[in-house]
Scaffold this active site. Sequence first.
Site, PDB file in Angstrom:
ATOM      1  N   ASP A 297      46.082  40.111  37.811  1.00  0.00           N
ATOM      2  CA  ASP A 297      46.958  39.548  38.839  1.00  0.00           C
ATOM      3  C   ASP A 297      46.894  38.032  38.698  1.00  0.00           C
ATOM      4  O   ASP A 297      46.792  37.522  37.590  1.00  0.00           O
ATOM      5  CB  ASP A 297      46.532  40.026  40.229  1.00  0.00           C
ATOM      6  CG  ASP A 297      47.687  40.057  41.227  1.00  0.00           C
ATOM      7  OD1 ASP A 297      48.427  39.070  41.302  1.00  0.00           O
ATOM      8  OD2 ASP A 297      47.844  41.066  41.933  1.00  0.00           O
ATOM      9  N   HIS A 333      49.545  37.134  36.653  1.00  0.00           N
ATOM     10  CA  HIS A 333      50.839  36.988  37.306  1.00  0.00           C
ATOM     11  C   HIS A 333      51.162  35.527  37.565  1.00  0.00           C
ATOM     12  O   HIS A 333      52.321  35.122  37.504  1.00  0.00           O
ATOM     13  CB  HIS A 333      50.852  37.769  38.625  1.00  0.00           C
ATOM     14  CG  HIS A 333      50.801  39.248  38.425  1.00  0.00           C
ATOM     15  ND1 HIS A 333      50.844  40.152  39.463  1.00  0.00           N
ATOM     16  CD2 HIS A 333      50.713  40.011  37.294  1.00  0.00           C
ATOM     17  CE1 HIS A 333      50.778  41.394  38.997  1.00  0.00           C
ATOM     18  NE2 HIS A 333      50.696  41.324  37.693  1.00  0.00           N
TER      19      HIS A 333
END
Length: 517
Positions: A297, A333
């Site tokens: 992430d 991300h």
Amino acid sequence: MTSPFILALSARMAALCLPVSGARYDLPQPLAWRLTGHNVTDGMAEKAVLVLNDLRPATAYRFEAEGVGAISFTTPALSGLVKAADFGLRSGTDIADEEAALANARALAEAVAAVPPDGMLVLPPGRHVSLPLRLKSHMTLHFEEGAVLQAPASRQHWPILPARDDTGRMLGSWEGLPADCYAAPLHAVDAEALTIEGPGIVDGGGDRSDWWTWPKETRNGARRPRGLHLIRCRDVQLIGFTIRNAPSWTIHPQGCEQVAAVGLSIQAPHDSPNTDGFDPEGCRDVTLAGLHFTVGDDCIAIKAGKRGPRGEADHLAETRRIHIHHCLMERGHGGVVIGSEMSGGVHDVLVEDCDMIGTDRGLRLKTRRGRGGRISNIRLRRVRLDGVQTAFSANAHYFCDADGHAPWVQSRDSAAVNETTPVIEGIAVEDVAIHGLAHAVGVFLGLPEAPIQSVTLSRVAVHSHDENAIATPPIMADHIRPMRHEGVLAEHAVISCDDPALLSAGVISLVASETSP
């Protein structure tokens, strides 16, 4: 000539920054160095942040590096040394061995209790499977080369942190709100002068248990644990170790002050859910230097809590003075993300001399109506972005939470301004090189009632585009059109850019408001 400077220092380790022009995570070229003290050690430095191990306590050293001068320092004294092996610690046991995990947790807890103030606990080489370990103030946990602290595969006997302690302060948390959560494999509460260090490994076991199969759910009424959870701690040093496979966020300082994380490797598979790398929340005076991220992430997600569904705000605390330098974000991300939990306010963030490779976003700010709070004075400079989709984004219509797609959140019509209106102001980006850009240089989507203010882009150069890029909405908000190879776009945002060619003539939204055709 600028001399090296100390980033973190303990009885057995030192982390230095080598101030070489043009250095980011790596040096432009290797530098020879020499350390003199109780003996002489020579080496070659390839990274801007150099971690020195196997030092002696209370010893004077002199460090010299080719072309960057010298520095002298003295390691702190050590009041006592405790060996975990002396307390019956077992190594090499199976991660499914619940009895061994419980026995090792008891042995390590006894060893922690035996550490005198300003003493050290040493974890020896070997794989040590243990239930979560709580650390205390005025101690150092040192991982020897080859030491692995491994979380077990089973949640049997795993402790749970309640949402609040006996005085009502937030203890357990989840995405910015008080919540019962499983204790992290390593955690500390209200600890001061705590150091965790060494060339060893903390393994959260997320890849060998079921944590990643229920990312947004609970088990036994509790949320997933972090990899390392520091709650209301002060004067913390994290030096030189690897931490991997966290059940959720990897390192989560919560309500902490004076935290230095230096020379760490933070790892998780690319498809592991919500395994952010480093998430300071409600913290002040945090330094991240020489960190290498490959996670599932966001690499770094700076947070300040989330206002509750009924306006609860007693758990909120501002985050202020975060310095990130000479780091490598190699997948994730986002490289450096602020929000979306930012209700307490995030201020004074400096990101410099970093590499972001293969991150979906470089600098990303995200919030929405209902959060309140203010984001201010965010600076990013001397950063290389390679293989990013969108380099910079600020999104005040982020569609998080169950009501994230509700018309009152996503409407482009002006709404009333109150304490739940988020504010974004003061973003400065300078001296950034972008390679392999997919979607857009920058997308800034503010609220009509609270436009994003004072965004400055200086000396931003796009060197190449990703020719295989597919047009995609660059931010997570409704009514956003797909983009490919675009420049800087703004809606309800005030942008200043020294290169008019970067400013796109396009629009962000497919519709101007909820009532438009």
